[in-house]
Design a protein around this motif. Sequence first.
Motif, mmCIF file in Angstrom:
data_model
loop_
_atom_site.group_PDB
_atom_site.id
_atom_site.type_symbol
_atom_site.label_atom_id
_atom_site.label_comp_id
_atom_site.label_asym_id
_atom_site.label_seq_id
_atom_site.Cartn_x
_atom_site.Cartn_y
_atom_site.Cartn_z
ATOM 1 N N ASN A 40 -4.203 -22.147 9.767
ATOM 2 C CA ASN A 40 -3.666 -22.546 11.069
ATOM 3 C C ASN A 40 -2.215 -22.094 11.214
ATOM 4 N N GLY A 41 -1.958 -20.845 10.844
ATOM 5 C CA GLY A 41 -0.596 -20.326 10.866
ATOM 6 C C GLY A 41 -0.402 -19.145 11.795
ATOM 7 N N THR A 42 -1.271 -18.987 12.789
ATOM 8 C CA THR A 42 -1.183 -17.812 13.663
ATOM 9 C C THR A 42 -0.042 -17.896 14.677
ATOM 10 N N SER A 43 0.385 -19.082 15.030
ATOM 11 C CA SER A 43 1.449 -19.270 16.017
ATOM 12 C C SER A 43 2.803 -18.803 15.467
ATOM 13 N N ASP A 44 3.659 -18.331 16.367
ATOM 14 C CA ASP A 44 5.018 -17.928 15.970
ATOM 15 C C ASP A 44 5.845 -19.121 15.486
ATOM 16 N N SER A 45 5.439 -20.332 15.875
ATOM 17 C CA SER A 45 6.171 -21.532 15.473
ATOM 18 C C SER A 45 5.731 -22.054 14.099
ATOM 19 N N LYS A 46 4.837 -21.320 13.436
ATOM 20 C CA LYS A 46 4.338 -21.724 12.121
ATOM 21 C C LYS A 46 4.712 -20.679 11.073
ATOM 22 N N SER A 47 5.019 -21.169 9.888
ATOM 23 C CA SER A 47 5.179 -20.323 8.700
ATOM 24 C C SER A 47 4.252 -20.880 7.641
ATOM 25 N N VAL A 48 4.030 -20.120 6.590
ATOM 26 C CA VAL A 48 3.126 -20.536 5.521
ATOM 27 C C VAL A 48 3.915 -20.624 4.223
ATOM 28 N N LEU A 49 3.835 -21.787 3.574
ATOM 29 C CA LEU A 49 4.451 -21.951 2.257
ATOM 30 C C LEU A 49 3.378 -21.697 1.219
ATOM 31 N N ILE A 50 3.643 -20.791 0.292
ATOM 32 C CA ILE A 50 2.685 -20.420 -0.748
ATOM 33 C C ILE A 50 3.272 -20.808 -2.098
ATOM 34 N N LEU A 51 2.604 -21.736 -2.779
ATOM 35 C CA LEU A 51 3.024 -22.160 -4.122
ATOM 36 C C LEU A 51 2.442 -21.155 -5.106
ATOM 37 N N THR A 52 3.288 -20.562 -5.933
ATOM 38 C CA THR A 52 2.822 -19.499 -6.828
ATOM 39 C C THR A 52 2.807 -19.967 -8.282
ATOM 40 N N LYS A 53 3.609 -19.399 -9.119
ATOM 41 C CA LYS A 53 3.593 -19.690 -10.557
ATOM 42 C C LYS A 53 4.230 -21.037 -10.899
ATOM 43 N N GLY A 54 3.789 -21.610 -12.026
ATOM 44 C CA GLY A 54 4.474 -22.743 -12.624
ATOM 45 C C GLY A 54 3.975 -24.129 -12.284
ATOM 46 N N TYR A 55 2.936 -24.249 -11.499
ATOM 47 C CA TYR A 55 2.436 -25.579 -11.120
ATOM 48 C C TYR A 55 1.325 -26.000 -12.068
ATOM 49 N N LYS A 56 1.484 -27.197 -12.630
ATOM 50 C CA LYS A 56 0.586 -27.658 -13.698
ATOM 51 C C LYS A 56 -0.093 -28.982 -13.366
ATOM 52 N N GLY A 57 -0.291 -29.270 -12.081
ATOM 53 C CA GLY A 57 -0.992 -30.476 -11.695
ATOM 54 C C GLY A 57 -0.105 -31.659 -11.348
ATOM 55 N N GLU A 58 1.201 -31.451 -11.275
ATOM 56 C CA GLU A 58 2.105 -32.525 -10.868
ATOM 57 C C GLU A 58 2.010 -32.706 -9.349
ATOM 58 N N LYS A 59 2.319 -33.884 -8.874
ATOM 59 C CA LYS A 59 2.219 -34.154 -7.440
ATOM 60 C C LYS A 59 3.350 -33.456 -6.691
ATOM 61 N N ILE A 60 2.963 -32.689 -5.684
ATOM 62 C CA ILE A 60 3.901 -31.989 -4.822
ATOM 63 C C ILE A 60 3.693 -32.514 -3.402
ATOM 64 N N MET A 61 4.780 -32.940 -2.787
ATOM 65 C CA MET A 61 4.718 -33.446 -1.409
ATOM 66 C C MET A 61 5.662 -32.636 -0.533
#
Length: 145
Positions: free
Chosen positions: A43-64
């Motif tokens: 749901n990121g097609t609008s110019d008012s939206k950006s996409v956050l992409i989580l890449t390396k280093g995440y090991k199951g900790e809670k991210i909010m």
Amino acid sequence: MKKIILGALASLFIMCSPIKTEVRDDFRSSSEQQKKVFLKEVNGTSDSKSVLILTKGYKGEKIMATQESKTVYSKYPITNLKTHLADYFSFENSKILIITDNFSKQEVVIEPKKATKYKFIYLRKDYEKDVATYKITFSNTLRAM
């Protein structure tokens, strides 16, 4: 003299910050068709939206992630070691986005000033001497997934 000392201290503080930023568009990208499908999926097609992409280093900790005290993302992402991708979501780029890592107790702030200029924002997590550090990459290129 005071200005020089304050300037030096500010520079030192910035260099020691656990959050580094960069702007890149020079990595291998997905095709335009893949990009369209991906943006529609998140749901990121609008110019008012950006996409956050989580890449390396995440090991199951809670991210909010929150915007104006509303939770826009709350999960326990785990990075895929082959694709170096943990998770992704779209957000309104005209509002401050605050990403909180409940394990490291650190916050990453994405300002609208930067977010409105870039469609994709990559957030990488590394560990240096048992301290979490983050690297934010702003881009208009969707890297090959």
